[in-house]
Design a protein around this motif. Structure first.
Motif, short mmCIF file in Angstrom:
data_model
loop_
_atom_site.label_atom_id
_atom_site.label_comp_id
_atom_site.label_asym_id
_atom_site.label_seq_id
_atom_site.Cartn_x
_atom_site.Cartn_y
_atom_site.Cartn_z
N GLN A 1 39.35 9.25 6.93
CA GLN A 1 38.59 9.75 5.81
C GLN A 1 39.35 9.56 4.51
O GLN A 1 39.47 10.66 3.55
CB GLN A 1 38.18 10.92 5.95
CG GLN A 1 37.19 11.24 7.05
CD GLN A 1 36.74 12.82 7.44
OE1 GLN A 1 37.37 13.83 6.98
NE2 GLN A 1 35.71 12.89 8.44
N GLU B 1 38.25 4.79 7.41
CA GLU B 1 36.90 5.70 7.95
C GLU B 1 37.44 6.71 8.98
O GLU B 1 37.32 7.90 8.69
CB GLU B 1 36.04 4.88 8.46
CG GLU B 1 35.32 3.93 7.57
CD GLU B 1 34.68 2.70 8.14
OE1 GLU B 1 34.44 2.75 9.35
OE2 GLU B 1 34.25 1.93 7.30
N ASP C 1 36.43 6.15 0.14
CA ASP C 1 34.99 5.87 -0.31
C ASP C 1 34.94 4.68 0.01
O ASP C 1 35.13 3.83 -0.98
CB ASP C 1 34.42 6.77 -1.03
CG ASP C 1 32.65 6.21 -1.11
OD1 ASP C 1 32.33 6.04 -0.17
OD2 ASP C 1 32.32 6.53 -2.14
#
Length: 136
Positions: free
Chosen positions: A80, A77, A83
């Protein structure tokens, strides 16, 4: 546990290198980030396939493998990189790990909060203080 400690953790190396070299050439940073995301995606795919139908990585109780995973998995996270919704078994495992009272306690300490302890923890020392104590 070896996969979590070596393969999964090491997959983030290019992303951390890019993070640490923020002022480097833009092409180098983009290459490191692109390569890092590909490696992290590959490791997430492998881990998703390896997760069994158990409450935790190695069975029905929390182990060091789970607590290592929860620390490293959050890096995806931060960078990034993937997903998380694309990995439903890993996401469910993370929710179970994060629901554990000991993990909640550790996350609260990490966030700078003063959680009520169970008596098993006598307090929190910043890393610098630990290093100073053992360096003397």
């Amino acid at each position: 546990m070896a996969f979590i400690n070596t393969g999964f953790t090491a997959a983030f190396t290019p992303l951390w290198a890019a993070y640490e070299m923020e002022s480097a050439e833009p092409v180098l940073l983009a290459t490191l980030r692109d390569f890092g995301r590909k490696v992290v995606t590959n490791r997430h795919n492998q881990l998703e396939a390896m997760i069994l139908d158990t409450d935790f990585l190695i069975g029905e109780r929390l182990t060091l493998a789970d607590t290592t995973l929860i620390g490293v998995a959050r890096w995806a996270e931060f960078h990034q990189a993937v997903d998380g919704a694309a990995y439903p078994k890993l996401a469910a495992l993370r929710r179970r790990i994060e629901a554990d009272p000991a993990v909640q306690y550790a996350l609260a300490v990490e966030a700078g909060e003063q959680p009520a302890g169970s008596g098993a923890c006598f307090g929190h020392l910043p890393l610098g203080e630990v290093i100073d104590r053992f360096a003397a």
